[in-house]
Motif scaffolding. Structure first.
Motif, PDB file in Angstrom:
ATOM      1  N   ASN A 151       0.790  -1.233   0.000  1.00  0.00           N
ATOM      2  CA  ASN A 151       0.000   0.000   0.000  1.00  0.00           C
ATOM      3  C   ASN A 151       0.819   1.279   0.000  1.00  0.00           C
ATOM      4  O   ASN A 151       0.425   2.284   0.597  1.00  0.00           O
ATOM      5  N   TYR A 152       1.964   1.268  -0.661  1.00  0.00           N
ATOM      6  CA  TYR A 152       2.731   2.497  -0.841  1.00  0.00           C
ATOM      7  C   TYR A 152       2.130   3.248  -2.020  1.00  0.00           C
ATOM      8  O   TYR A 152       1.720   2.629  -3.011  1.00  0.00           O
ATOM      9  N   SER A 153       2.128   4.557  -1.945  1.00  0.00           N
ATOM     10  CA  SER A 153       1.549   5.363  -3.019  1.00  0.00           C
ATOM     11  C   SER A 153       2.413   5.352  -4.271  1.00  0.00           C
ATOM     12  O   SER A 153       1.914   5.559  -5.370  1.00  0.00           O
ATOM     13  N   SER A 154       3.708   5.085  -4.106  1.00  0.00           N
ATOM     14  CA  SER A 154       4.611   5.032  -5.259  1.00  0.00           C
ATOM     15  C   SER A 154       5.878   4.266  -4.889  1.00  0.00           C
ATOM     16  O   SER A 154       6.199   4.099  -3.702  1.00  0.00           O
ATOM     17  N   VAL A 155       6.597   3.854  -5.909  1.00  0.00           N
ATOM     18  CA  VAL A 155       7.882   3.183  -5.708  1.00  0.00           C
ATOM     19  C   VAL A 155       8.876   4.160  -5.082  1.00  0.00           C
ATOM     20  O   VAL A 155       9.675   3.785  -4.215  1.00  0.00           O
ATOM     21  N   ALA A 156       8.797   5.420  -5.498  1.00  0.00           N
ATOM     22  CA  ALA A 156       9.714   6.434  -4.958  1.00  0.00           C
ATOM     23  C   ALA A 156       9.517   6.592  -3.453  1.00  0.00           C
ATOM     24  O   ALA A 156      10.495   6.690  -2.697  1.00  0.00           O
ATOM     25  N   TYR A 157       8.266   6.608  -3.009  1.00  0.00           N
ATOM     26  CA  TYR A 157       7.981   6.739  -1.575  1.00  0.00           C
ATOM     27  C   TYR A 157       8.510   5.532  -0.809  1.00  0.00           C
ATOM     28  O   TYR A 157       9.149   5.671   0.235  1.00  0.00           O
ATOM     29  N   LEU A 158       8.280   4.333  -1.339  1.00  0.00           N
ATOM     30  CA  LEU A 158       8.806   3.121  -0.714  1.00  0.00           C
ATOM     31  C   LEU A 158      10.329   3.199  -0.648  1.00  0.00           C
ATOM     32  O   LEU A 158      10.921   2.932   0.399  1.00  0.00           O
ATOM     33  N   SER A 159      10.968   3.568  -1.743  1.00  0.00           N
ATOM     34  CA  SER A 159      12.435   3.639  -1.793  1.00  0.00           C
ATOM     35  C   SER A 159      12.994   4.634  -0.789  1.00  0.00           C
ATOM     36  O   SER A 159      13.983   4.351  -0.104  1.00  0.00           O
ATOM     37  N   ASN A 160      12.359   5.808  -0.684  1.00  0.00           N
ATOM     38  CA  ASN A 160      12.813   6.820   0.275  1.00  0.00           C
ATOM     39  C   ASN A 160      12.677   6.314   1.706  1.00  0.00           C
ATOM     40  O   ASN A 160      13.581   6.476   2.533  1.00  0.00           O
ATOM     41  N   GLN A 161      11.536   5.698   2.008  1.00  0.00           N
ATOM     42  CA  GLN A 161      11.320   5.182   3.359  1.00  0.00           C
ATOM     43  C   GLN A 161      12.284   4.034   3.660  1.00  0.00           C
ATOM     44  O   GLN A 161      12.845   3.949   4.756  1.00  0.00           O
ATOM     45  N   PHE A 162      12.508   3.181   2.688  1.00  0.00           N
ATOM     46  CA  PHE A 162      13.440   2.066   2.843  1.00  0.00           C
ATOM     47  C   PHE A 162      14.831   2.590   3.160  1.00  0.00           C
ATOM     48  O   PHE A 162      15.500   2.108   4.075  1.00  0.00           O
ATOM     49  N   LYS A 163      15.256   3.597   2.407  1.00  0.00           N
ATOM     50  CA  LYS A 163      16.597   4.155   2.604  1.00  0.00           C
ATOM     51  C   LYS A 163      16.737   4.793   3.985  1.00  0.00           C
ATOM     52  O   LYS A 163      17.772   4.642   4.649  1.00  0.00           O
ATOM     53  N   LYS A 164      15.693   5.483   4.448  1.00  0.00           N
ATOM     54  CA  LYS A 164      15.728   6.095   5.786  1.00  0.00           C
ATOM     55  C   LYS A 164      15.881   5.043   6.876  1.00  0.00           C
ATOM     56  O   LYS A 164      16.638   5.212   7.826  1.00  0.00           O
ATOM     57  N   VAL A 165      15.144   3.952   6.745  1.00  0.00           N
ATOM     58  CA  VAL A 165      15.129   2.927   7.790  1.00  0.00           C
ATOM     59  C   VAL A 165      16.311   1.962   7.659  1.00  0.00           C
ATOM     60  O   VAL A 165      16.991   1.667   8.635  1.00  0.00           O
ATOM     61  N   ALA A 166      16.559   1.482   6.455  1.00  0.00           N
ATOM     62  CA  ALA A 166      17.587   0.452   6.249  1.00  0.00           C
ATOM     63  C   ALA A 166      18.968   1.020   5.963  1.00  0.00           C
ATOM     64  O   ALA A 166      19.958   0.304   6.043  1.00  0.00           O
ATOM     65  N   GLY A 167      19.024   2.298   5.582  1.00  0.00           N
ATOM     66  CA  GLY A 167      20.316   2.922   5.338  1.00  0.00           C
ATOM     67  C   GLY A 167      20.859   2.740   3.933  1.00  0.00           C
ATOM     68  O   GLY A 167      21.973   3.173   3.651  1.00  0.00           O
TER      69      GLY A 167
END
Length: 187
Positions: A151-167
């Motif tokens: 349920n992410y609104s976009s791949v970009a949003y998922l990628s940004n959140q992933f990078k923040k959390v996973a580094g």
């Protein structure tokens, strides 16, 4: 009927282990779900201590404190939503938690933060990122399909959140195939 709350149950294997071990005590165990044992009848303090000791040897804890019990229920609902349900959320997380726990979300949020030192939203995001890692490890879905699934609104949003959390970016994670995902009970 008596319900006993259990900490550190995060998956179906936990349910299986707890069921097998507690059934050996012959206390009329009726049902086991993530974080909860249901007995046919009320159990004595001595029997509850037997359950506590049995579970401790497998890394589980009986929860007596109401705020900790609520926090664990919140965690189990989120784990179930993220890791075990393959359908789109029809409601937002706060509505789901409020309905399932029959409690005002602000109270739930306050209790969760008090007990864990973090927010429900951060926990939810951490679970979603762990699910993304798991799906990347399976290598069966594209990042776009994973974004849709969670349920992410976009791949970009998922990628940004992933990078923040996973580094690191999901593509880098996938290339490295770290396979060193965080255990769900450590989040």
């Amino acid at each position: 009927m008596e319900k006993v709350s259990v900490k550190n149950m995060v998956c179906n294997r936990c349910v299986i282990v707890v069921t097998q071990q507690v059934k050996k005590l012959n206390l009329g165990l009726q049902k086991v779900t993530l974080g909860e044992l249901i007995f046919e009848h009320n159990i004595t303090a001595k029997q509850k201590e037997q359950v506590r000791n049995t579970l401790m040897s497998f890394g589980f804890e009986v929860i007596d404190d109401e705020k900790t019990r609520i926090t664990e229920r919140i965690k189990h609902i989120i784990i179930d939503l993220v890791h075990h349900q393959e359908k789109e959320l029809n409601n937002n997380l706060s509505d789901i938690l409020s309905t399932d726990l029959n409690c005002v979300y602000n109270y739930l949020s306050g209790v969760f933060s008090e007990i864990t030192g973090s927010t429900i939203q951060k926990y939810y995001i951490a679970q979603k990122i762990e699910r993304v890692k798991e799906l990347l490890d399976y290598d069966e879905l594209t990042l776009s399909e994973i974004a849709d699934c969670l349920n992410y609104s976009s791949v970009a949003y998922l990628s940004n959140q992933f990078k923040k959390v996973a580094g690191l970016a999901p593509s880098v994670y996938k290339q490295q195939r770290q396979g060193k995902r965080t255990s769900l009970d450590k989040l």
